[in-house]
Design a protein around this motif. Sequence first.
Motif, PDB file in Angstrom:
ATOM      1  N   VAL A  46      78.363  82.362  82.306  1.00 19.78           N
ATOM      2  CA  VAL A  46      79.411  81.837  81.430  1.00 19.78           C
ATOM      3  C   VAL A  46      79.447  82.644  80.139  1.00 19.78           C
ATOM      4  O   VAL A  46      78.424  82.807  79.477  1.00 19.78           O
ATOM      5  N   HIS A  47      80.631  83.140  79.794  1.00 21.55           N
ATOM      6  CA  HIS A  47      80.807  83.972  78.605  1.00 21.55           C
ATOM      7  C   HIS A  47      81.537  83.217  77.497  1.00 21.55           C
ATOM      8  O   HIS A  47      82.410  82.385  77.768  1.00 21.55           O
ATOM      9  N   GLN A  48      81.200  83.546  76.264  1.00 25.76           N
ATOM     10  CA  GLN A  48      81.957  83.052  75.126  1.00 25.76           C
ATOM     11  C   GLN A  48      83.347  83.694  75.128  1.00 25.76           C
ATOM     12  O   GLN A  48      83.604  84.657  75.843  1.00 25.76           O
ATOM     13  N   PRO A  49      84.278  83.181  74.317  1.00 21.34           N
ATOM     14  CA  PRO A  49      85.640  83.717  74.345  1.00 21.34           C
ATOM     15  C   PRO A  49      85.740  85.130  73.792  1.00 21.34           C
ATOM     16  O   PRO A  49      84.892  85.571  73.001  1.00 21.34           O
ATOM     17  N   VAL A  50      86.774  85.812  74.233  1.00 18.27           N
ATOM     18  CA  VAL A  50      87.135  87.104  73.650  1.00 18.27           C
ATOM     19  C   VAL A  50      87.455  86.882  72.171  1.00 18.27           C
ATOM     20  O   VAL A  50      88.030  85.849  71.802  1.00 18.27           O
ATOM     21  N   PRO A  51      87.086  87.815  71.274  1.00 19.17           N
ATOM     22  CA  PRO A  51      87.389  87.628  69.846  1.00 19.17           C
ATOM     23  C   PRO A  51      88.861  87.289  69.632  1.00 19.17           C
ATOM     24  O   PRO A  51      89.756  87.828  70.304  1.00 19.17           O
ATOM     25  N   PRO A  52      89.151  86.383  68.680  1.00 20.05           N
ATOM     26  CA  PRO A  52      90.512  85.855  68.536  1.00 20.05           C
ATOM     27  C   PRO A  52      91.550  86.837  68.015  1.00 20.05           C
ATOM     28  O   PRO A  52      92.710  86.465  67.863  1.00 20.05           O
ATOM     29  N   ALA A  53      91.156  88.078  67.772  1.00 25.70           N
ATOM     30  CA  ALA A  53      92.185  89.086  67.463  1.00 25.70           C
ATOM     31  C   ALA A  53      93.136  89.254  68.643  1.00 25.70           C
ATOM     32  O   ALA A  53      94.291  89.656  68.472  1.00 25.70           O
ATOM     33  N   PHE A  54      92.636  88.921  69.845  1.00 28.58           N
ATOM     34  CA  PHE A  54      93.423  89.092  71.061  1.00 28.58           C
ATOM     35  C   PHE A  54      93.538  87.746  71.778  1.00 28.58           C
ATOM     36  O   PHE A  54      92.536  87.115  72.099  1.00 28.58           O
ATOM     37  N   ALA A  78      80.304  92.858  90.243  1.00 20.05           N
ATOM     38  CA  ALA A  78      79.270  93.839  90.553  1.00 20.05           C
ATOM     39  C   ALA A  78      77.889  93.216  90.666  1.00 20.05           C
ATOM     40  O   ALA A  78      77.044  93.715  91.424  1.00 20.05           O
ATOM     41  N   ASP A  79      77.620  92.132  89.937  1.00  9.32           N
ATOM     42  CA  ASP A  79      76.288  91.531  89.959  1.00  9.32           C
ATOM     43  C   ASP A  79      76.160  90.358  90.924  1.00  9.32           C
ATOM     44  O   ASP A  79      75.102  89.737  91.025  1.00  9.32           O
ATOM     45  N   GLY A  80      77.246  90.020  91.635  1.00  8.62           N
ATOM     46  CA  GLY A  80      77.174  88.951  92.613  1.00  8.62           C
ATOM     47  C   GLY A  80      77.082  87.556  92.032  1.00  8.62           C
ATOM     48  O   GLY A  80      76.759  86.607  92.740  1.00  8.62           O
ATOM     49  N   GLN A  81      77.395  87.410  90.740  1.00  2.00           N
ATOM     50  CA  GLN A  81      77.476  86.100  90.116  1.00  2.00           C
ATOM     51  C   GLN A  81      78.942  85.723  89.926  1.00  2.00           C
ATOM     52  O   GLN A  81      79.818  86.586  89.821  1.00  2.00           O
ATOM     53  N   CYS A  82      79.201  84.423  89.868  1.00  2.00           N
ATOM     54  CA  CYS A  82      80.530  83.939  89.502  1.00  2.00           C
ATOM     55  C   CYS A  82      80.615  83.920  87.987  1.00  2.00           C
ATOM     56  O   CYS A  82      79.824  83.244  87.320  1.00  2.00           O
ATOM     57  N   HIS A  83      81.567  84.655  87.430  1.00  6.44           N
ATOM     58  CA  HIS A  83      81.711  84.772  85.972  1.00  6.44           C
ATOM     59  C   HIS A  83      82.846  83.870  85.481  1.00  6.44           C
ATOM     60  O   HIS A  83      83.916  83.795  86.098  1.00  6.44           O
ATOM     61  N   LEU A  84      82.613  83.206  84.354  1.00  4.89           N
ATOM     62  CA  LEU A  84      83.644  82.406  83.682  1.00  4.89           C
ATOM     63  C   LEU A  84      83.666  82.791  82.210  1.00  4.89           C
ATOM     64  O   LEU A  84      82.624  82.765  81.546  1.00  4.89           O
ATOM     65  N   THR A  85      84.835  83.149  81.703  1.00  3.82           N
ATOM     66  CA  THR A  85      85.012  83.421  80.272  1.00  3.82           C
ATOM     67  C   THR A  85      85.926  82.362  79.689  1.00  3.82           C
ATOM     68  O   THR A  85      87.095  82.238  80.103  1.00  3.82           O
ATOM     69  N   VAL A  86      85.401  81.577  78.752  1.00  3.91           N
ATOM     70  CA  VAL A  86      86.195  80.523  78.139  1.00  3.91           C
ATOM     71  C   VAL A  86      87.349  81.150  77.354  1.00  3.91           C
ATOM     72  O   VAL A  86      87.187  82.202  76.722  1.00  3.91           O
ATOM     73  N   ALA A  87      88.522  80.549  77.417  1.00  2.00           N
ATOM     74  CA  ALA A  87      89.719  81.085  76.755  1.00  2.00           C
ATOM     75  C   ALA A  87      89.704  80.733  75.271  1.00  2.00           C
ATOM     76  O   ALA A  87      89.314  79.622  74.887  1.00  2.00           O
ATOM     77  N   ASN A  88      90.162  81.679  74.437  1.00  5.82           N
ATOM     78  CA  ASN A  88      90.190  81.385  72.990  1.00  5.82           C
ATOM     79  C   ASN A  88      91.441  80.617  72.556  1.00  5.82           C
ATOM     80  O   ASN A  88      91.441  79.966  71.517  1.00  5.82           O
ATOM     81  N   LEU A  89      92.537  80.701  73.326  1.00  6.65           N
ATOM     82  CA  LEU A  89      93.762  79.936  73.060  1.00  6.65           C
ATOM     83  C   LEU A  89      94.202  80.051  71.601  1.00  6.65           C
ATOM     84  O   LEU A  89      94.658  79.082  70.993  1.00  6.65           O
ATOM     85  N   ARG A  90      94.138  81.239  71.068  1.00  8.58           N
ATOM     86  CA  ARG A  90      94.326  81.439  69.637  1.00  8.58           C
ATOM     87  C   ARG A  90      95.766  81.280  69.174  1.00  8.58           C
ATOM     88  O   ARG A  90      96.017  81.114  67.979  1.00  8.58           O
ATOM     89  N   THR A  91      96.737  81.308  70.094  1.00 13.60           N
ATOM     90  CA  THR A  91      98.144  81.344  69.691  1.00 13.60           C
ATOM     91  C   THR A  91      98.614  80.040  69.071  1.00 13.60           C
ATOM     92  O   THR A  91      99.425  80.045  68.146  1.00 13.60           O
ATOM     93  N   MET A  92      98.137  78.901  69.579  1.00 11.46           N
ATOM     94  CA  MET A  92      98.600  77.599  69.115  1.00 11.46           C
ATOM     95  C   MET A  92      97.478  76.870  68.372  1.00 11.46           C
ATOM     96  O   MET A  92      96.386  76.706  68.924  1.00 11.46           O
ATOM     97  N   PRO A  93      97.718  76.405  67.142  1.00 10.93           N
ATOM     98  CA  PRO A  93      96.653  75.747  66.379  1.00 10.93           C
ATOM     99  C   PRO A  93      95.981  74.602  67.115  1.00 10.93           C
ATOM    100  O   PRO A  93      94.745  74.469  67.075  1.00 10.93           O
TER     101      PRO A  93
END
Length: 415
Positions: free
Chosen positions: A150-158, A111-126
């Motif tokens: 650039v966004h920080q990761p989604v909270p590691p609950a998910f 919607a804002d015309g920017q390229c968005h990147l959200t870093v992955a939390n990869l919480r499943t594997m230590p």
Amino acid sequence: MLREINFDGIVGPSHNYAGLSLGNLASTRNAGHVSQPRAAALQGIDKMRANLALGLAQGLFLPHPRPHAHWLAELGTTYDEADPALAANAMSASAMWAANAATVSPAPDTADGQCHLTVANLRTMPHRSHEWPATLAQLRIAFGSDAFRVHQPVPPAFGDEGAANHMRLAGAHGEPGVEVFVYGVSGGAFPARQHIEASRAVARLHSLPPERTIFAAQSEKAIAAGAFHNDVVAVANERVLFAHEKAFADRDSLVAQLERLVPGFEYVEVADAEVPIEDAVRSYLFNAQLVSPADGEMTLVAPTECRETPSVWNWIERHVAGNGPIRRVEIVDVRQSMANGGGPACLRLRVVADPAAVDPRFMVDEYKLDQIADVIRQHWPVEIDNSDLQERSLIEDVVKARSALLAALDLNQLA
């Protein structure tokens, strides 16, 4: 000008076979084998050269600091004192698989015309859960211009595994697209790593229009067969979705939505009767790069294991000889990565953007690849035996090797 750029992770000097990834059958099968970090990294460089030869835009990501001393300190230990299994998690070079670095939504989709990147939390594997801060640091430098957000990761609950569970389809890379988030529900004995809550959160953070955003469940049979990420059983490029018959829980619904939303959409399905899903996973047929070279002939950049798997190679030859959308196959040797469970597609993150908007230190040409290869030949360990992972001499070599690469690329700020 918007182009698709493939950012490949350089295989780090600590590349080893510790077998840390439950559900990744190749990683488990090769646990304890002697790895060859130098050969692995040079194979990755050769793959980037092959992309340049096709006329593709090519970037890179750097290995992370290893061993991860800060993570071990948070666990109340040091690398010398840690249990060997914990030390192996801190020494992992798995950040080389850049497909798990982030989820990317190009500017035409947002919607804002920017390229968005959200870093992955990869919480499943230590061994992967502690990657995101170093990945985020690179993303903020590489994509620091106003063209990106650039966004920080989604909270590691998910759990969020990045682009390995995300596909984008469009008439052309620079046109508005449809983004498909593939999530898992159950994989029998293996964990489903991508949570739908994480996928929905990323879509909201990227300001994607709901009418052009699809959430599709991965097939339980695929996860149980070793498709720990969707990109092991499906890959998309522009208007084409190339997938195994057993990739999705509700294939018909997904295909119907894409037929409605993507101009000229083509679905290329590989039947289980022709290529059993076990062969598809073992050969990483779908963990190939499906790309659009400058000459317009859609090309599958596939690992040598595809040519060595009769059912897979027979299917490929029939398709290319016919009138299907995939017109050419290029074979690349990434055996060292494959033995740890990552094919050509695992090694790269796709970003549709203007290359001029990217920090040039993260873009490559033949000359820069020559420089990197020289550093690798001089500094990367030839072999690593798992029994030596806590040897002080190896640790010193790994640290020096990464420092030499940072210096060569003028990226000492990542030290």
